[in-house]
Write an enzyme that holds these catalytic residues in place. Structure first.
Site, PDB file in Angstrom:
ATOM      1  N   LYS A   1       0.829  -1.205   0.000  1.00 17.88           N
ATOM      2  CA  LYS A   1       0.000   0.000   0.000  1.00 17.88           C
ATOM      3  C   LYS A   1       0.866   1.258   0.000  1.00 17.88           C
ATOM      4  CE  LYS A   1      -3.784  -0.269   2.240  1.00 17.88           C
ATOM      5  NZ  LYS A   1      -4.725  -0.456   3.380  1.00 17.88           N
TER       6      LYS A   1
ATOM      7  N   SER B   1      14.030 -43.366  -9.543  1.00 15.65           N
ATOM      8  CA  SER B   1      12.840 -42.605  -9.181  1.00 15.65           C
ATOM      9  C   SER B   1      12.921 -42.344  -7.684  1.00 15.65           C
ATOM     10  CB  SER B   1      11.571 -43.393  -9.509  1.00 15.65           C
ATOM     11  OG  SER B   1      10.431 -42.693  -9.061  1.00 15.65           O
TER      12      SER B   1
ATOM     13  N   HIS C   1     -16.101  -7.976   2.066  1.00  9.90           N
ATOM     14  CA  HIS C   1     -15.058  -8.837   2.635  1.00  9.90           C
ATOM     15  C   HIS C   1     -15.241 -10.274   2.182  1.00  9.90           C
ATOM     16  CE1 HIS C   1     -13.616 -11.642   5.760  1.00  9.90           C
ATOM     17  NE2 HIS C   1     -12.556 -10.859   5.747  1.00  9.90           N
TER      18      HIS C   1
ATOM     19  N   MET D   1      -5.833  -7.173   8.709  1.00 10.80           N
ATOM     20  CA  MET D   1      -5.286  -6.282   9.736  1.00 10.80           C
ATOM     21  C   MET D   1      -6.221  -5.084   9.898  1.00 10.80           C
ATOM     22  SD  MET D   1      -1.238  -6.662   8.982  1.00 10.80           S
ATOM     23  CE  MET D   1      -1.445  -6.503   7.214  1.00 10.80           C
TER      24      MET D   1
ATOM     25  N   ARG E   1      -3.730  -1.802  -5.923  1.00 12.84           N
ATOM     26  CA  ARG E   1      -2.901  -3.007  -5.751  1.00 12.84           C
ATOM     27  C   ARG E   1      -3.263  -3.986  -6.851  1.00 12.84           C
ATOM     28  NH1 ARG E   1      -5.870  -4.829  -0.128  1.00 12.84           N
ATOM     29  NH2 ARG E   1      -7.946  -5.177  -0.978  1.00 12.84           N
TER      30      ARG E   1
END
Length: 906
Positions: free
Chosen positions: A27, A797, A489, A109, A371
């Site tokens: 940000k 393998s 949200h 947050m 963003r």
């Protein structure tokens, strides 16, 4: 540690820039960058992510002391650009305080808006703006946010709603109104008083009046939120290291709640659910940003086209839509034009889909954030491929832009179209995150977790989701909310997690206390089944059958692009023709592991298998093996045919024999009758197979050495099936793998049995099939002596499940008893059975590849453990020069993308 702790921005200038996201967080770096490219951003400052780490190392008091001068100087910087003063009653400056990690963590947050208000400043704000209602609406929002985030006001019980929301509902009920923006000034003043009283009563502390005290409380709360439960869980889910920390961004407030010429919103330069190149988003008039993302009010659409689609889904007429729910394009055309121009500019600058937050204050547009947007797996692929076609990014960038793990979303089942036609639609919401979800209704996050752990598929039904619901959303098949739009949200987090979500289903009435949801007059209880279609927003009663996904369109184009660049081939682990066909459809280039033991558990097969194990002589075992031979041959023929023309690596019998024998009396009686002996004799033989540590006991090549007739039978079944297919004009490519060797002579003994049996089969069938004999490197000694083993083995393998187990000395069946503690105490950063340990196990692999090729140049090597579908492990395989990685069928595309990225990264 950077010496500079605080970076300012504003008025087209900035001390930071986009490539400083590790220090400034995503940000903060983007706020600086937007200033530098001419996007209108309120002035502010960013406290770096390094300070977050200092905060947890040195403590709050020491860090506040270190920051004090820089923060006070930066507040003055904002004051000078905004022409107002922080804490001043006549000309007040208010600020927002937000988090900002280097990786996007939407909603995890904390944020505080309108900081700087108190009883005196709010009156000054009202006088300055001439808008008393706006001033007190901002004040009650600030007290509510600060009380929650900084002072810890939470619901006492999970059935309770937010304590502040409960107060708001009571105040509205007293006057008979339903919307927050219908409250008058007196009611807003009443809310401030009631909120402060509730805070004092629950926390025992007075709400702070000093703006600087408020600011330090908010800054520390944002740092504290880096270590809150939901942020820790999100980091664990997304693989974000704790040491990255979060930055703190302090910005001058701009107000979307100053009347009908103000608004707030969230928008995307492309559709985050589908990836279509359509500008879209949502806004609210006379509101603040949290109203949009929290889903408290269902917002309106930004574009006219989006608004029409929304109204159609809600069953709203065009006339009603224009009158009550106009788009921003229609209601604020000048603002819309500027917003549209700037979103284009930002996508062009960042060369990726942008997720943007904005505010309109009395007709002036401000950007608060941009963003790279969270997106679904489908959107991720489409956006990457479209940007290549548009010439904005190159092919290699497109490959690197795609997250391998998110391809898993494209492989999820979808609803069967015929079943959908018969299904009953019970309500309609917004298609917030695509996919098909079916499960039992639960209402709380902790219940969703518990039900999921108990083996139930659940759909979480909420009025609206909050960040505290993250763990429940992760456990659920899908999410249904009554409130919220496409940018709420629930919608944003569900898209990021690849979860199906239907939001804003306004017709549902959720009762948390009774654990019921009423839909169109019918009451559904906790535990009832519903199905969600996240692509259409429709909700159905009951369970709807699903069908497998397909590789087509943009997804196929991306996979073709992978093939263009990759060097490491991807095979599959498959034990049935069905699994082999699925993997081949997803682009597998062969089979890296067929586990023959998985073929023995059907009724007739298990009886013959048990008879072989419990026999007390070679003759008895050979008699039982003769019964197993046709079953094994048919299984191998089906798999070789499904993979015609591609290599199929078949591992000889590996697990301890005790896993196959009956330990219950009923099963023992069946075997006694079948073999013509007493139950007591069977019980005695079962007991004789018991081992103290069977995973290190009589298994793998040790079985074939002790009972060579088992190796002979399996070789005969494999090569007879191959011969039959070759006669039918097919091109079988079998590889026979000896498991669990640690000594060259173990391999040599088994190789002799295989070659002798092959000669007999080819003579009998009158035809030969080319095949190879290799071994599984899963014992540390085999890796250490790989040069000797390579003198006989044609390929290696790596069985990384057992190699990890034996290198660490951890039992993968018992690791759960201590792994959580190891992860918590950072003794381990990841589960080594999920992500390959490159420093230990990886070094054994690297050494074995080098030693093997020193003796047998160009020797083929591959990996076939669970790590074969984990992206970082696949990249390691490519780095050490392996030829292939093998994984489960539905992880083949994930491994293909990881392999292509490894080639691009070289």
């Amino acid at each position: 540690m950077s010496e500079k702790r605080v970076y300012t921005f504003g008025n087209g200038k900035a001390e930071g820039k986009a490539d400083m996201r590790n220090l400034l967080g995503g940000k903060g770096a983007n706020l600086a960058e937007m200033n530098l490219i001419g996007v209108p951003v309120p002035p502010g400052f960013t406290i770096t992510t390094d300070v977050c780490n200092e905060y947890f190392e040195k403590g709050k008091d020491e860090v506040v002391a270190l920051l004090k001068d820089d923060v006070e100087k930066s507040v003055k910087h904002i004051e000078s650009l905004m022409g107002c003063k922080f804490g001043d009653a006549s000309n007040p400056l208010l600020v927002s305080v937000r988090s900002g990690a280097r990786a996007s963590m939407p909603g995890m947050m904390d944020t505080i808006l309108n900081l700087g208000l108190n009883d005196t400043v709010v009156e000054g704000l009202a006088r300055k703006t001439g808008n008393e209602r706006f001033a007190y609406d901002s004040y009650r929002r600030f007290v509510q946010m600060y009380g929650d985030v900084v002072m810890g006001m939470k619901p006492v019980n999970k059935e309770d709603i937010d304590p502040f929301e409960a107060i708001i509902q009571n105040v509205k009920a007293q006057r008979g109104i339903s919307l927050d923006n219908e409250m008058n000034v007196d009611e807003l003043k009443q809310l401030v008083t009631l909120f402060k009283d509730a805070i004092k009563q629950q926390t025992g502390r007075d709400f702070p009046n000093d703006p600087m005290e408020q600011l330090w409380g908010a800054i520390c709360a944002v740092f504290d939120s880096w270590m809150n439960e939901r942020a820790i869980l999100y980091r664990k889910m997304e693989g974000i290291p704790a040491e990255w920390g979060t930055a703190v961004n302090v910005m001058a407030m701009v107000f979307g709640n100053m009347g009908n010429t103000s608004a707030t919103g969230v928008c995307f330069s492309r559709d985050a659910a589908t990836g279509e190149n359509i500008f879209n988003g949502e806004y609210l008039v006379n509101a603040q940003g949290e109203d949009v993302v929290a889903g408290i009010r269902t917002p309106q659409q930004i574009t006219k086209e989006g608004s029409r689609r929304w109204a159609e889904l809600q069953g709203i007429s065009e006339e009603e839509r224009i009158e009550k729910y106009p788009s921003m394009e229609e209601a604020m055309p000048e603002i819309y034009q500027k917003l549209n121009m700037l979103q284009n500019k930002l996508e062009e600058h960042y060369k990726d889909m942008q997720d943007m937050e904005f505010t309109v204050q009395e007709g002036k547009l401000w950007f608060l954030q941009t963003r790279n947007g969270k997106r679904t797996g489908t959107a991720m692929v489409k956006i990457a491929m479209d940007l290549v076609k548009e010439g904005k990014i190159d092919e290699k960038t497109a490959l690197m832009r795609c997250e391998p793990q998110k391809l898993d979303e494209l492989l999820h089942p979808i609803f069967d179209k015929d079943a959908l036609k018969k299904a009953k639609v019970i309500t309609q919401g917004l298609p917030a995150s695509p996919g098909a979800a079916c499960g039992q209704i639960v209402f709380h996050a902790d219940d969703a977790q518990k039900w999921h752990e108990d083996g139930h598929r659940v759909v979480m039904v909420r009025i609206e989701t909050s960040p505290e619901d993250l763990a429940g959303m992760s456990a659920a098949e899908g999410i249904l909310t009554a409130r919220g739009g496409m940018t709420s949200h629930a919608a944003v987090v569900a898209r990021g997690m690849g979860k199906c979500c239907v939001s804003g289903a306004g017709a549902i009435n959720v009762n948390y206390k009774n654990k019921t949801v009423e839909i169109e007059g019918i009451v559904y209880k906790e535990g009832d089944y519903i199905s969600l279609n996240g692509s259409t927003g429709q909700v159905y009663a009951g369970e709807i059958p699903t069908r497998a996904a397909e590789l087509s369109g943009d997804f196929k184009e991306l996979m073709d692009l992978c093939d263009k660049y990759t060097k490491l081939q991807v095979r599959t682990n498959a034990d049935t023709p069905h699994d082999a066909r699925i993997a081949r459809a997803f682009g597998a280039k062969g089979i890296g592991l067929t586990r023959t033991e998985h073929m023995f558990f059907e009724d007739k097969k298990i009886v013959a298998m048990r008879e072989m194990i419990l026999a007390d002589s070679v003759e008895g075992r050979e008699k039982a093996l003769a019964k197993l031979l046709p079953y094994q041959k048919a299984d191998f023929k089906g798999i070789l045919e499904a993979m015609d023309g591609c290599p199929v690596n078949i591992r000889l019998l590996d697990p301890p024999l005790h896993e196959f024998v009956p330990h219950d009396l009923k099963g023992q009686q069946i075997m006694a009758d079948e073999m013509g002996v007493s139950v007591e004799e069977i019980q005695k033989r079962v007991a004789s197979l018991a081992e103290n540590n069977p995973m290190l006991g009589h298994r793998g090549c040790r079985l074939g050495i002790t009972f060579p007739e088992i190796t002979a039978m399996q070789t005969r079944a494999i090569l007879t099936a191959a011969c039959e297919l070759k006669k039918e004009g097919k091109n079988p490519k079998p590889e026979i793998m000896v498991p669990l060797i640690g000594i060259l002579y173990e391999f040599k003994q088994q190789k002799e049995v295989i070659l002798k049996t092959a000669k007999e089969v080819f003579e009998k069938e009158g035809i030969e099939v080319k095949f190879e004999i290799g071994t599984m490197i899963e014992v540390p000694r085999a890796a250490l002596t790989a040069d000797k083993i390579a003198s006989e083995a044609e390929y290696f393998s790596f069985g990384t499940n057992d190699l990890t187990q034996m290198t660490f000395g951890y039992s993968r069946d018992d690791i759960a008893s201590f792994l959580p503690v190891y992860l918590e105490k950072k003794i381990l950063s990841v589960d080594p059975f999920q992500v390959l340990d490159q420093n230990g196990v990886g070094q054994l692999i690297k050494m074995a590849v080098e030693k093997g090729r020193a003796v047998r140049p160009g020797m083929r090597t591959g990996i076939c453990g669970e790590h074969g579908g984990e992206p970082s492990s696949v990249k390691f395989c490519a780095k050490v020069g392996m030829n292939y990685a093998s994984c489960s069928p539905f992880r083949v595309p994930i491994a293909r993308l990881a392999a292509a990225q490894a080639a691009v990264e070289e």
